[in-house]
Design a protein around this motif. Structure first.
Motif, mmCIF file in Angstrom:
data_model
loop_
_atom_site.group_PDB
_atom_site.id
_atom_site.type_symbol
_atom_site.label_atom_id
_atom_site.label_comp_id
_atom_site.label_asym_id
_atom_site.label_seq_id
_atom_site.Cartn_x
_atom_site.Cartn_y
_atom_site.Cartn_z
ATOM 1 N N TYR A 54 0.827 -1.208 0.000
ATOM 2 C CA TYR A 54 0.000 0.000 0.000
ATOM 3 C C TYR A 54 0.861 1.259 0.000
ATOM 4 O O TYR A 54 0.493 2.270 -0.579
ATOM 5 N N MET A 55 2.026 1.207 0.633
ATOM 6 C CA MET A 55 2.877 2.391 0.765
ATOM 7 C C MET A 55 3.504 2.763 -0.576
ATOM 8 O O MET A 55 3.960 1.892 -1.323
ATOM 9 N N GLU A 56 3.523 4.063 -0.879
ATOM 10 C CA GLU A 56 4.107 4.532 -2.133
ATOM 11 C C GLU A 56 5.580 4.172 -2.248
ATOM 12 O O GLU A 56 6.064 3.875 -3.334
ATOM 13 N N ASN A 57 6.308 4.206 -1.139
ATOM 14 C CA ASN A 57 7.741 3.941 -1.171
ATOM 15 C C ASN A 57 8.084 2.486 -0.850
ATOM 16 O O ASN A 57 9.225 2.174 -0.494
ATOM 17 N N PHE A 58 7.135 1.580 -1.016
ATOM 18 C CA PHE A 58 7.348 0.170 -0.679
ATOM 19 C C PHE A 58 8.584 -0.403 -1.372
ATOM 20 O O PHE A 58 9.408 -1.052 -0.752
ATOM 21 N N GLN A 59 8.731 -0.169 -2.675
ATOM 22 C CA GLN A 59 9.857 -0.718 -3.434
ATOM 23 C C GLN A 59 11.196 -0.234 -2.881
ATOM 24 O O GLN A 59 12.171 -0.974 -2.856
ATOM 25 N N ASP A 60 11.263 1.007 -2.433
ATOM 26 C CA ASP A 60 12.508 1.585 -1.913
ATOM 27 C C ASP A 60 12.920 0.976 -0.576
ATOM 28 O O ASP A 60 14.109 0.961 -0.237
ATOM 29 N N LEU A 61 11.964 0.487 0.189
ATOM 30 C CA LEU A 61 12.246 -0.012 1.533
ATOM 31 C C LEU A 61 12.893 -1.394 1.553
ATOM 32 O O LEU A 61 13.510 -1.778 2.533
ATOM 33 N N GLN A 62 12.727 -2.153 0.487
ATOM 34 C CA GLN A 62 13.276 -3.509 0.378
ATOM 35 C C GLN A 62 12.882 -4.368 1.583
ATOM 36 O O GLN A 62 13.731 -4.899 2.308
ATOM 37 N N ILE A 63 11.575 -4.464 1.805
ATOM 38 C CA ILE A 63 11.029 -5.284 2.886
ATOM 39 C C ILE A 63 10.035 -6.278 2.301
ATOM 40 O O ILE A 63 9.634 -6.163 1.139
ATOM 41 N N GLU A 64 9.646 -7.251 3.106
ATOM 42 C CA GLU A 64 8.640 -8.224 2.676
ATOM 43 C C GLU A 64 7.310 -7.528 2.389
ATOM 44 O O GLU A 64 7.025 -6.469 2.949
ATOM 45 N N SER A 65 6.489 -8.128 1.551
ATOM 46 C CA SER A 65 5.222 -7.492 1.167
ATOM 47 C C SER A 65 4.147 -7.617 2.246
ATOM 48 O O SER A 65 3.188 -6.853 2.254
ATOM 49 N N ARG A 66 4.302 -8.583 3.164
ATOM 50 C CA ARG A 66 3.332 -8.775 4.240
ATOM 51 C C ARG A 66 4.062 -8.961 5.562
ATOM 52 O O ARG A 66 5.180 -9.449 5.595
ATOM 53 N N THR A 67 3.367 -8.614 6.639
ATOM 54 C CA THR A 67 3.916 -8.829 7.973
ATOM 55 C C THR A 67 2.791 -9.036 8.966
ATOM 56 O O THR A 67 1.635 -8.750 8.671
ATOM 57 N N VAL A 68 3.143 -9.536 10.137
ATOM 58 C CA VAL A 68 2.188 -9.752 11.223
ATOM 59 C C VAL A 68 2.418 -8.663 12.266
ATOM 60 O O VAL A 68 3.550 -8.378 12.634
#
Length: 62
Positions: free
Chosen positions: A34-48
């Motif tokens: 959902y976050m605009e900067n998701f690609q830049d963060l290099q994190i998993e797409s889902r979390t708990v």
């Protein structure tokens, strides 16, 4: 404390935001793409996230 529901936007851990996909007794699964900067963060797409560790930013329209 109000618990998030599927479709809510929540914020947690220093400003990360996501859409709640599933609600469990003690936690939620959150889609972080959902976050605009998701690609830049290099994190998993889902979390708990535990219910104690988020705040609801926007409730779902449904």
């Amino acid at each position: 404390m109000k618990r998030a529901e599927v479709g809510n936007i929540i914020e947690f851990r220093e400003g990360l935001q996501g859409i709640v996909e599933k609600v469990y007794e003690n936690s939620v699964i959150v889609d972080l793409t959902y976050m605009e900067n998701f690609q830049d963060l290099q994190i998993e797409s889902r979390t708990v996230v535990n219910h104690k560790n988020y705040k609801i930013i926007r409730e779902s329209a449904g």
